[in-house]
Design a protein around this motif. Structure first.
Motif, short mmCIF file in Angstrom:
data_model
loop_
_atom_site.label_atom_id
_atom_site.label_comp_id
_atom_site.label_asym_id
_atom_site.label_seq_id
_atom_site.Cartn_x
_atom_site.Cartn_y
_atom_site.Cartn_z
N UNK A 91 8.09 0.89 -2.60
CA UNK A 91 8.40 1.56 -1.32
C UNK A 91 7.15 1.72 -0.47
N UNK A 92 6.09 2.27 -1.05
CA UNK A 92 4.88 2.48 -0.25
C UNK A 92 4.12 1.18 -0.02
N UNK A 93 4.28 0.22 -0.95
CA UNK A 93 3.71 -1.11 -0.68
C UNK A 93 4.38 -1.74 0.52
N UNK A 94 5.72 -1.59 0.60
CA UNK A 94 6.47 -2.06 1.77
C UNK A 94 5.95 -1.39 3.04
N UNK A 96 3.00 -0.14 3.50
CA UNK A 96 1.65 -0.64 3.79
C UNK A 96 1.65 -1.96 4.50
N UNK A 97 2.59 -2.85 4.14
CA UNK A 97 2.70 -4.15 4.81
C UNK A 97 3.40 -4.02 6.16
N UNK A 98 4.17 -2.95 6.34
CA UNK A 98 4.92 -2.79 7.59
C UNK A 98 4.16 -1.99 8.64
N UNK A 99 3.60 -0.81 8.26
CA UNK A 99 2.97 0.07 9.25
C UNK A 99 1.46 0.16 9.09
N UNK A 100 0.90 -0.49 8.06
CA UNK A 100 -0.54 -0.47 7.89
C UNK A 100 -0.96 0.24 6.62
N UNK A 101 -2.10 -0.19 6.08
CA UNK A 101 -2.59 0.35 4.82
C UNK A 101 -2.93 1.84 4.94
N UNK A 478 0.24 -5.90 -0.31
CA UNK A 478 0.49 -4.53 -0.78
C UNK A 478 1.80 -4.45 -1.55
N UNK A 479 2.85 -5.09 -1.04
CA UNK A 479 4.14 -5.05 -1.71
C UNK A 479 4.11 -5.86 -3.00
N UNK A 480 3.53 -7.06 -2.95
CA UNK A 480 3.49 -7.93 -4.13
C UNK A 480 2.73 -7.32 -5.28
N UNK A 481 1.52 -6.84 -5.03
CA UNK A 481 0.76 -6.26 -6.12
C UNK A 481 1.29 -4.87 -6.49
N UNK A 482 1.92 -4.18 -5.52
CA UNK A 482 2.54 -2.91 -5.83
C UNK A 482 3.68 -3.09 -6.81
#
Length: 553
Positions: A91-94, A96-101, A478-482
């Motif tokens: 969820x938070x990886x998503x 991070x890729x959507x709204x920024x790290x 972010x999503x992949x490694x998350x």
């Protein structure tokens, strides 16, 4: 974000010229590193807190329950925490890729800080389980976001050392928990007097300081919330992510895809219920049902957690901006397997060391007391001081882990990613066996092997932040490694639940020739779980070697 919810039609990403961004200044790089290191340090503290005070919390909240019932709830809460971390990683990886790290990392730290603190006000084991689950969502997300930010901000030549610092920071958090536990135990009596003098009722004071002050320890978990202000004000965003935003690719992340994660969380939830349900209505088929349910649960989790990435990649491919959907998903699953070996190995072996050390120390303490009483030395028996074995074991395993994570990242940069992982698995298995099968009493030898096992088994947490970012491009990093790192926590959750079953069944003496192994229980169970490292020694050779290659754009 209403416009995100309707993904079609999309313009090809190449038609939107990338924005011009200045690379981060030296001060910006150090601020990003400082924020990430502090976040990981509090992450480590968040994970270590319940290992230290969970038993005391269960005793306080379940005063009439048997020890077996308390242990069951302890394992359920630990497993739920791991499942929550896996869910939060996606969820938070998503986010991070959507709204920024940086913005996503701020939200993740705030989540685990606030809900950890709220655990100190819990009135039942169920409430703690729910609060720990929500807190773990933020904890799982912070790892992937911090890794992505640091690896993108710092140059390629610094990646190995940065990865080592990432792993070390989390274990500094573990170390702090052990130190806080030692100090708090010495201060509890004085703190109780202080609370009573300040007008606090006796019942409230006893609730706060009773059972090793577990409520106070949980309340201290709100401190990371202060970090969010620092992150939001001073930490610069990743230039690589900003370029992706400028190209328009971040708009391909759709909010409705997160429903897949909700469905995916049902899978590990099913696994926890099946293994925690000690007396199901089908006693003759209990094991087959559990095995089948575990496989179904893993399948549901895999499909649900990868769904947001799959939909994003499909939209990117439709726009002509991407054609590597299968490759990305395969690498996510590979990363999950590599992480799962490391996480199951740690949570099933060295994470159990504080509890084991406490058990051995208490057995020796009672034996010494009984011997003195038998010698008519009751006064001397009353003067004996029970060793703080649990806290010392946690400190030594954390100190070893700090060294191991830094060494592992450097070794990975020296001999290559795959050979390094293989060596780490081999050494971890040997050190766990030496720790649990070579020690039968609490003392210096046990603490020394705890330190060595901490070096080897925690070393993967320096290797993983070096390797996982190298598997994914910026737009899904972010999503992949998350997913990759945190999905391994689901496997670890299954292992934690298995530990309880192994402890019930391993109650006989084991012999290898004339050598008598430690009497059943925890040493044998943890030694069996250490066999998972053999799996890691095989699957690593199916992974790509990324040594010497730049971070993918």
């Amino acid at each position: 974000m209403a416009h995100v919810a309707t993904p079609a039609p999309l313009k090809p990403a190449i038609t939107s010229p990338p924005l011009s961004h200045k690379p981060p200044s030296d001060s910006g790089k150090w601020l990003a590193l400082a924020a990430a290191l502090l976040g990981w340090m509090f992450d480590g503290a968040e994970m270590g807190i319940f290992s230290l005070i969970g038993g005391d919390a269960m005793a306080a909240l379940m005063p009439t329950a048997t020890q077996g019932e308390r242990d069951l709830w302890f394992n359920i809460i630990m497993a739920s925490f791991l499942v929550g971390a896996a869910t939060g990683g996606v969820v938070f990886g998503w986010l991070g890729d959507r709204i920024g790290r940086v913005r996503a990392m701020t939200l993740s730290v705030l989540t685990y800080a606030l809900f950890t603190g709220l655990c100190g006000f819990a009135g039942t084991a169920t409430q703690i389980g729910i609060l720990r689950f929500i807190a773990s969502l933020g904890m799982g997300g912070e790892w992937s976001l911090g890794v992505a930010l640091v690896m993108e901000v710092w140059p390629n030549k610094s990646r190995a050392f940065m990865a080592g610092l990432i792993g070390a920071a989390a274990n500094v958090g573990y170390l702090l928990v052990g130190i806080i536990g030692l100090v708090l135990l010495d201060w509890l009596a004085d703190l109780r007097v202080l609370l009573l003098r300040s007008g606090v009722s006796e019942a409230t004071a006893e609730s706060l300081v009773g059972h090793s002050g577990w409520r106070l320890v949980m309340m201290l978990g709100t401190l990371p919330a202060l970090l969010t202000f620092f992150i939001r004000i001073f930490v610069p965003e990743s230039e690589k992510w900003e370029k992706e935003q400028g190209s328009g690719s971040t708009s391909s992340w759709a909010t409705q895809d997160l429903l897949g994660v909700v469905v995916g969380a049902v899978g590990p939830g099913l696994i926890v219920v099946l293994w925690a349900w000690d007396n199901p209505p089908w006693p003759d088929f209990k094991l087959p049902v559990r095995i089948f349910g575990t496989l179904v649960g893993l399948a549901i989790a895999t499909v649900g957690y990868t769904y947001p990435v799959l939909r994003y990649l499909q939209r990117q491919a439709a726009s002509g901006a991407l054609d590597s959907t299968r490759s990305t998903l395969n690498r996510m699953l590979l990363a999950a397997c590599l992480s799962g070996v490391a996480l199951l190995g740690t949570w099933g072996t060295t994470q159990q060391t504080p509890t084991w050390a406490k058990t051995l120390a208490e057995e020796a303490f009672k034996k010494d007391q009984t011997a003195l009483v038998a010698q008519d030395r009751a006064a001397d028996a009353n003067k004996l001081v029970k060793p703080k074995a649990k806290e010392h074991a946690l400190i030594w395993v954390s100190a070893g882990a700090i060294i191991g994570t830094i060494l592992a990242a450097l070794i990975g940069d020296w001999i290559g990613r795959r050979p390094a992982y293989f060596v780490l698995c081999f050494l971890s298995m040997l050190s766990v066996w030496a720790l649990y099968l070579g020690n039968t009493a609490y003392g210096t030898p046990l603490l020394a092997w705890t330190f060595i096992a901490g070096i080897t088994t925690a070393s993967f947490y320096g290797w993983l932040p070096l390797y996982l970012p190298e598997l994914f491009p910026t737009n899904v990093r972010a999503t992949g490694q998350g997913f990759g790192f945190n999905f391994g926590r689901i496997l670890a959750a299954v292992g934690v639940l298995q530990l309880g079953n192994l402890l019930k069944n391993l109650t006989v003496d084991w012999h290898i020739g004339s050598w008598e192994l430690p009497h059943g229980g925890r040493p044998i169970a943890c030694s069996l779980i250490a066999l998972i490292y053999l799996v890691g020694m095989v699957i690593i050779w199916f992974a790509p070697e990324t040594h010497g290659k730049p971070l993918p754009d």
